[in-house]
Design a protein around this motif. Structure first.
Motif, PDB file in Angstrom:
ATOM      1  N   LEU A   4       0.853  -1.177   0.000  1.00 10.56           N
ATOM      2  CA  LEU A   4       0.000   0.000   0.000  1.00 10.56           C
ATOM      3  C   LEU A   4       0.892   1.231   0.000  1.00 10.56           C
ATOM      4  N   LYS A   5       0.689   2.121  -0.962  1.00  9.25           N
ATOM      5  CA  LYS A   5       1.456   3.357  -1.048  1.00  9.25           C
ATOM      6  C   LYS A   5       0.773   4.411  -0.178  1.00  9.25           C
ATOM      7  N   LEU A   6       1.437   4.779   0.906  1.00  9.91           N
ATOM      8  CA  LEU A   6       0.844   5.655   1.914  1.00  9.91           C
ATOM      9  C   LEU A   6       1.583   6.980   1.988  1.00  9.91           C
ATOM     10  N   GLY A   7       0.848   8.076   1.922  1.00  6.60           N
ATOM     11  CA  GLY A   7       1.432   9.414   2.022  1.00  6.60           C
ATOM     12  C   GLY A   7       1.312   9.975   3.422  1.00  6.60           C
ATOM     13  N   LEU A   8       2.425  10.463   3.941  1.00  7.37           N
ATOM     14  CA  LEU A   8       2.452  11.094   5.251  1.00  7.37           C
ATOM     15  C   LEU A   8       2.724  12.588   5.072  1.00  7.37           C
ATOM     16  N   GLY A  61      -3.695   8.456  -8.133  1.00  7.22           N
ATOM     17  CA  GLY A  61      -3.220   7.084  -7.967  1.00  7.22           C
ATOM     18  C   GLY A  61      -1.726   6.971  -7.715  1.00  7.22           C
ATOM     19  N   LEU A  62      -1.041   8.105  -7.588  1.00 11.84           N
ATOM     20  CA  LEU A  62       0.372   8.036  -7.231  1.00 11.84           C
ATOM     21  C   LEU A  62       0.530   7.514  -5.803  1.00 11.84           C
ATOM     22  N   LEU A  63      -0.504   7.739  -4.997  1.00 11.23           N
ATOM     23  CA  LEU A  63      -0.587   7.179  -3.656  1.00 11.23           C
ATOM     24  C   LEU A  63      -1.925   6.459  -3.517  1.00 11.23           C
ATOM     25  N   ASP A  64      -1.934   5.360  -2.769  1.00 15.58           N
ATOM     26  CA  ASP A  64      -3.192   4.653  -2.518  1.00 15.58           C
ATOM     27  C   ASP A  64      -3.992   5.334  -1.411  1.00 15.58           C
ATOM     28  N   ALA A  65      -3.294   5.904  -0.448  1.00 15.51           N
ATOM     29  CA  ALA A  65      -3.936   6.556   0.691  1.00 15.51           C
ATOM     30  C   ALA A  65      -2.985   7.595   1.252  1.00 15.51           C
ATOM     31  N   GLY A  66      -3.507   8.500   2.047  1.00 18.37           N
ATOM     32  CA  GLY A  66      -2.657   9.526   2.629  1.00 18.37           C
ATOM     33  C   GLY A  66      -3.373  10.263   3.737  1.00 18.37           C
ATOM     34  N   ILE A  67      -2.602  11.004   4.494  1.00 13.90           N
ATOM     35  CA  ILE A  67      -3.140  11.820   5.569  1.00 13.90           C
ATOM     36  C   ILE A  67      -2.920  13.282   5.216  1.00 13.90           C
ATOM     37  N   THR A  68      -3.994  14.032   5.226  1.00 15.29           N
ATOM     38  CA  THR A  68      -3.933  15.446   4.872  1.00 15.29           C
ATOM     39  C   THR A  68      -5.034  16.179   5.605  1.00 15.29           C
ATOM     40  N   GLY A  69      -5.160  17.457   5.359  1.00 17.79           N
ATOM     41  CA  GLY A  69      -6.212  18.235   5.996  1.00 17.79           C
ATOM     42  C   GLY A  69      -7.463  18.281   5.137  1.00 17.79           C
ATOM     43  N   LYS A  70      -8.597  18.324   5.807  1.00 18.79           N
ATOM     44  CA  LYS A  70      -9.876  18.507   5.120  1.00 18.79           C
ATOM     45  C   LYS A  70      -9.849  19.778   4.280  1.00 18.79           C
ATOM     46  N   ASP A  71      -9.137  20.801   4.769  1.00 20.28           N
ATOM     47  CA  ASP A  71      -9.070  22.061   4.042  1.00 20.28           C
ATOM     48  C   ASP A  71      -8.445  21.888   2.662  1.00 20.28           C
ATOM     49  N   TRP A  72      -7.378  21.074   2.561  1.00 17.93           N
ATOM     50  CA  TRP A  72      -6.704  20.928   1.269  1.00 17.93           C
ATOM     51  C   TRP A  72      -7.455  20.002   0.334  1.00 17.93           C
ATOM     52  N   THR A  73      -8.201  19.061   0.881  1.00 20.49           N
ATOM     53  CA  THR A  73      -9.083  18.250   0.037  1.00 20.49           C
ATOM     54  C   THR A  73     -10.163  19.138  -0.575  1.00 20.49           C
ATOM     55  N   MET A  74     -10.701  20.058   0.222  1.00 26.77           N
ATOM     56  CA  MET A  74     -11.710  20.996  -0.279  1.00 26.77           C
ATOM     57  C   MET A  74     -11.103  21.982  -1.268  1.00 26.77           C
ATOM     58  N   GLU A  75      -9.882  22.438  -0.991  1.00 31.31           N
ATOM     59  CA  GLU A  75      -9.216  23.393  -1.878  1.00 31.31           C
ATOM     60  C   GLU A  75      -9.009  22.803  -3.266  1.00 31.31           C
ATOM     61  N   ASN A  76      -8.614  21.532  -3.313  1.00 31.47           N
ATOM     62  CA  ASN A  76      -8.335  20.874  -4.587  1.00 31.47           C
ATOM     63  C   ASN A  76      -9.564  20.226  -5.208  1.00 31.47           C
ATOM     64  N   LYS A  77     -10.672  20.196  -4.477  1.00 29.28           N
ATOM     65  CA  LYS A  77     -11.905  19.535  -4.918  1.00 29.28           C
ATOM     66  C   LYS A  77     -11.595  18.135  -5.429  1.00 29.28           C
ATOM     67  N   SER A  78     -10.835  17.397  -4.659  1.00 31.83           N
ATOM     68  CA  SER A  78     -10.343  16.087  -5.086  1.00 31.83           C
ATOM     69  C   SER A  78     -11.439  15.024  -5.012  1.00 31.83           C
ATOM     70  N   ILE A 188      -7.404   9.667   3.763  1.00 32.60           N
ATOM     71  CA  ILE A 188      -8.118   9.607   2.487  1.00 32.60           C
ATOM     72  C   ILE A 188      -7.554   8.477   1.634  1.00 32.60           C
ATOM     73  N   ALA A 189      -8.358   8.028   0.660  1.00 31.29           N
ATOM     74  CA  ALA A 189      -7.944   6.904  -0.176  1.00 31.29           C
ATOM     75  C   ALA A 189      -8.303   7.148  -1.630  1.00 31.29           C
ATOM     76  N   ASN A 190      -7.501   6.588  -2.518  1.00 36.16           N
ATOM     77  CA  ASN A 190      -7.788   6.569  -3.946  1.00 36.16           C
ATOM     78  C   ASN A 190      -8.968   5.630  -4.199  1.00 36.16           C
ATOM     79  N   LYS A 191      -9.873   6.005  -5.081  1.00 35.12           N
ATOM     80  CA  LYS A 191     -11.085   5.212  -5.296  1.00 35.12           C
ATOM     81  C   LYS A 191     -10.771   3.822  -5.836  1.00 35.12           C
ATOM     82  N   LYS A 192      -9.794   3.724  -6.719  1.00 35.41           N
ATOM     83  CA  LYS A 192      -9.430   2.418  -7.262  1.00 35.41           C
ATOM     84  C   LYS A 192      -8.829   1.537  -6.175  1.00 35.41           C
TER      85      LYS A 192
END
Length: 291
Positions: A4-8, A61-78, A188-192
């Motif tokens: 599992l590719k995990l982003g910290l 998909g460069l990462l399978d999952a990662g830890i980030t802020g809700k603010d940056w997920t909203m900023e990027n509309k990911s 957060i996680a990649n949908k695939k």
């Protein structure tokens, strides 16, 4: 072998995240000269990334999952899966706040007074959407850092900045006029990856253990011996998640009583327990509480 590719997160959250993983059961050793720390789990391949970019890497998909802020997920509309909230930061166990601040002596009192004004922030897209929803026309500029100083230097009329304690904002002589949003860390996680049974189970296991470690923050265990005629009095003053555990001692008219309590009440609780007849009181730290 599956990995599992995990982003910290890099930066202010990095140390707190590594400490949280250690409490959850994973030992992470940051590498001095690269962004790929060692972890004592062959199923995980870790990368250190800026929180601002994490959701994009997960979405792509460069990462399978990662830890980030809700603010940056909203900023990027990911377009990602939010697995769970993990409410922690570098200094506290509470959400951070994005606020609108102006100079302490500014005539600007409310967000309506910002009509036609210049605002500096790193959270550009969220800020644009906020003011558009309020039908307030503002000029929003991206800030590369030292955002609080932009108002002091006269480069902006207001800023949108993240804060936990407001100390930096107050140190620059700024005044908060509005709270834009609250944010917290998220797994957060990649949908695939989420649709892959092995990866999903691994991600869910990580979420379970991290949440368990956070649940145990400032919670301790208490264990004591109590004579049978003192039992009701001791149990009556014991808080617990459900109910205290009571077990009879072998071949004696005594009981072992065990519970978990908030750390901040222990200093007052133990003297009361002693007064009610509890003996051999032991306080011990907890690593995880799994709900």
């Amino acid at each position: 072998m599956d990995q599992l590719k995990l982003g910290l997160p890099k930066g202010s959250l990095e140390k707190a995240t590594i400490e949280l993983f250690e409490k959850a059961g994973w030992l992470i050793k940051p590498a001095a000269r690269n962004y790929f720390p060692e972890i004592d789990d062959p199923d995980l391949n870790c990368s250190i990334c800026r929180p601002q970019e994490m959701s994009r890497y997960v979405e792509d998909g460069l990462l399978d999952a990662g830890i980030t802020g809700k603010d940056w997920t909203m900023e990027n509309k990911s377009d990602i899966v939010v697995v769970c909230d993990l409410v922690y930061s570098k200094v506290s166990r509470r959400p951070t706040r994005w606020v609108i601040a102006v100079a302490g002596d500014s005539d600007i009192k409310t967000i309506k007074d910002l009509e036609g004004k210049k605002i500096s922030t790193e959270l550009v897209n969220v800020t644009k959407r906020f003011f558009a929803d309020k039908n307030i026309n503002v000029n929003i500029e991206f800030s590369w850092g030292a955002t609080e100083a932009k108002v002091v230097a006269g480069l902006a009329d207001a800023i949108v900045e993240v804060t936990e304690t407001e100390s930096t904002i107050r140190a620059h002589g700024l005044r908060i006029i509005h709270e834009l949003m609250q944010s917290n860390t998220q797994l957060i996680a990649n949908k695939k990856a989420w649709d892959d049974p092995w990866k999903r189970e691994k991600i869910e296991n990580i979420a379970l253990m991290l949440q368990g470690a956070l649940n145990a923050a400032r919670i301790v265990g208490l264990k004591m011996n109590v004579a049978s005629d003192k039992l009701d009095g001791v149990v009556s003053i014991l808080p617990s998640l459900n109910a205290p555990t009571v077990a009879s001692l072998y071949n004696q008219d005594w009981y072992s009583v065990e519970t978990v309590v908030s750390e901040d009440i222990v200093r007052d609780l133990i003297p009361k327990l002693k007064k009610e007849g509890a003996e051999g009181i032991i306080e011990y730290a907890l690593n995880k509480i799994i709900s």
